[in-house]
Design an enzyme around this catalytic site. Structure first.
Site, short mmCIF file in Angstrom:
data_model
loop_
_atom_site.label_atom_id
_atom_site.label_comp_id
_atom_site.label_asym_id
_atom_site.label_seq_id
_atom_site.Cartn_x
_atom_site.Cartn_y
_atom_site.Cartn_z
N TYR A 168 0.81 -1.22 0.00
CA TYR A 168 0.00 0.00 0.00
C TYR A 168 0.85 1.28 0.00
CZ TYR A 168 -3.97 -3.04 1.12
OH TYR A 168 -4.93 -4.02 1.10
N LYS A 220 3.75 -15.29 2.14
CA LYS A 220 3.69 -16.07 0.89
C LYS A 220 5.13 -16.37 0.50
CE LYS A 220 1.27 -17.77 -2.55
NZ LYS A 220 0.53 -19.02 -2.36
N ASP A 280 -2.58 -18.24 1.63
CA ASP A 280 -3.72 -18.95 1.05
C ASP A 280 -4.21 -20.04 2.01
OD1 ASP A 280 -1.20 -19.95 0.55
OD2 ASP A 280 -1.62 -20.67 -1.47
N ASP A 306 -5.05 -6.86 5.85
CA ASP A 306 -6.28 -6.17 5.45
C ASP A 306 -7.36 -7.22 5.12
OD1 ASP A 306 -8.13 -4.38 4.58
OD2 ASP A 306 -6.99 -3.65 2.86
N ASP A 338 -10.60 -8.78 7.82
CA ASP A 338 -12.01 -8.69 7.44
C ASP A 338 -12.66 -10.07 7.44
OD1 ASP A 338 -11.90 -5.98 7.21
OD2 ASP A 338 -12.75 -5.89 5.19
#
Ligand code: NAD
Length: 391
Positions: A149, A202, A234, A258, A262
């Site tokens: 970001y 990852k 994942d 992020d 959620d």
């Protein structure tokens, strides 16, 4: 002890959920001998109306002078048509960057009283819970000021298939220091919880993730009592649904945090219950600057109706006591009071199990069903204050 707290009620339901949270803080102060001095500040839509910008410099400067910041929510339809840099939500990014809060802590626990709101079957929940309960209690620590970001981004001056520019890029860059400080925030949180920390990355594909693992391998040596594990993102996304009870603290990058936070919040059933803390570097006194806010927005659809759930903000105030002021028993007192009120069957509309009672305001105050009584914002806050008194 004395603490100064910057308070930004903000827009929509913000002022309605902040006011009772300050009353709860004052009640804790009276009970345990602390004084909280509040400095009320403007940001978001209200600040745009009054001074033409979402985050006036005076607000940021005043917030920096305080020991911590408690924020309701900002935004609303009135300001939706403004350009991106002028929207109320820009205030949040400015505050996070200006206060240097790099570790975002989002607890997601399934309270037994609210189990019916969880979309996962009981037998799935119990299978991964060490005590065989249909419950989970995890904390996601998301890196907040680096990574994808904030990395270099752009469009490439080339065309493909008749489109120009035909490509765009974002980059994930993490320095050792950025990874180390957020990992340490995670280890410190794990130390006062169940002493398990899972690094989510990852690393099978991304070089930046491989650096996360190297840093974690070094930093973990300083926390020998905490069990460190690693998961690819994942797999972590699947495990959150398959076996949420296995997790205690998850530490991860800005992007993965992020998304996963959620996902985790949905498992708890209600946005009206979820608190958050964004923490900066520990200062010498042991206190640490932080910004505390519910994860929900300004909910303009229910603003001014006395039906918003104030518990996420009240629980954010508890996080402030724990993480910025190192007042653990005071934080636990608030959490226990909230728990006791839920035990009594009191529910705002968003957490009531009655069908149709969800956050659309359909639930009418006073309605009783399944041993639950639906109450408004004010009555819920009063019940928490009463429960605190009785502790
Ligand atoms: P929202 O979280 O405000 O509302 C989503 C739904 O949840 C609505 O139906 C709302 O009524 C309900 N809800 C939210 N909080 C509740 C509570 N405490 N009690 C009961 N019900 C609750 O999200 P949205 O509708 O997407 O956004 C509304 C505004 O808030 C937008 O302007 C958005 O940009 C802003 N926003 C601000 C923040 C923040 O200040 N941190 C975060 C998210 C959204």
């Amino acid at each position: 002890m004395k603490f100064s707290v910057a308070v930004i009620p903000g827009d929509g339901i913000g002022p309605e959920v902040i006011a009772p949270s300050l009353e709860v803080l004052d009640a804790v102060g009276d009970k345990y001998g602390h004084i909280f001095n509040y400095v009320e500040l403007e940001a978001g839509g209200l600040a745009i109306d009054h001074s033409g910008e979402p985050l006036p410099q005076e607000t940021l400067e005043a917030a920096k002078q305080c020991d911590a910041l408690l924020l309701g929510a900002v935004g609303g339809p009135k300001w939706d048509s403004l350009p991106g840099h002028m929207r109320p939500e820009r205030a949040l990014l400015g505050l996070r960057a200006g206060l240097g809060v790099f570790a975002n802590l989002r607890p997601a626990a399934l309270l037994p009283q609210l189990k019916s709101a969880c979309p996962i079957k009981d037998e799935v929940l119990t299978a991964s819970n060490s005590e065989g309960k249909a419950a989970f209690d995890l904390l996601i620590v998301r890196e907040l000021t680096g990574g994808l970001y904030f990395g270099k981004r752009g469009r490439l001056d080339e065309s493909s298939n008749g489109h120009s520019p035909g490509a765009a890029f974002d980059t994930e860059t993490y320095s050792w220091m950025e990874i180390e400080r957020v990992l340490r925030a995670g280890y410190e949180a794990a130390a006062v919880r169940r002493k398990k920390l899972c690094v989510v990355d990852k690393a099978n594909v991304l070089e930046s993730s491989r650096l996360w693992r190297e840093v974690a391998a070094e930093v973990s040596k300083d926390y020998p009592n905490i069990e460190t594990s690693y998961l690819y993102v994942d797999n972590a996304a699947m495990q959150l649904i398959r076996a949420p009870g296995q997790f205690d603290v998850i530490v991860t990058s800005n992007l993965f945090g992020d998304i996963l936070s959620d996902e985790a919040s949905v498992l708890t059933g209600s946005i009206g219950m979820l608190a958050s803390a964004s923490l900066g570097e520990k200062v010498q006194t042991g206190n640490r600057p932080g910004m505390y806010e519910p994860i929900h927005g300004s909910a303009p659809d229910i603003a001014g109706k006395d039906i918003a759930n104030p518990l996420a903000t009240i629980l954010s105030a508890a996080m402030m006591l724990r993480y910025s002021f190192v007042l653990e028993k005071e934080a636990v007192a608030i959490e226990t009071a909230v728990n006791n009120v839920l035990d009594q069957g009191l529910r705002t509309g968003d957490i009531a199990s009655r069908s149709g009672a969800a956050s659309d305001g359909a639930a009418s105050s006073g309605a009783v069903s399944n041993g639950e009584k639906i109450v408004g914002t004010r009555a819920m806050a009063d019940a928490v204050l009463k429960a605190l008194e009785k502790l």
